[in-house]
Scaffold this motif. Structure first.
Motif: not given
Length: 82
Positions: A6, A13-14, A16-17, A21
């Motif tokens: 992570f 991207s963090k 989006q993650k 999630d």
């Protein structure tokens, strides 16, 4: 996803993650930032949003020894022994 994986992600991207999630827990004000706390798996992640500059300055795992914890503990129960 591991903590190390992570941490290697780009800021985008963090985000989006966490969006896909993570689970939003609570938001606090901390100096010049609005800090959103998310639960990602078994870890808490803080998102530091600078509203004056309209940008995210930092995304990192919650440091349970930081004095900022008192703001969270007033609103939710977090096991600080982990």
């Amino acid at each position: 996803m591991s903590r190390e994986d992570f941490k290697k992600l780009t800021l985008q991207s963090k985000i989006q993650k966490l969006y896909l999630d993570g689970t939003f827990v609570v938001a606090i004000r901390y100096y010049t930032h609005k800090v959103n706390l998310y639960l990602l798996g078994n870890d808490y992640v803080e998102v530091f949003y600078n509203h004056k500059q309209d940008r995210i300055d930092k995304i990192d795992f919650l440091n349970r020894e930081h004095t900022r914890m008192k703001f969270y503990l007033d609103q939710i129960h977090i096991n600080v022994e982990c």
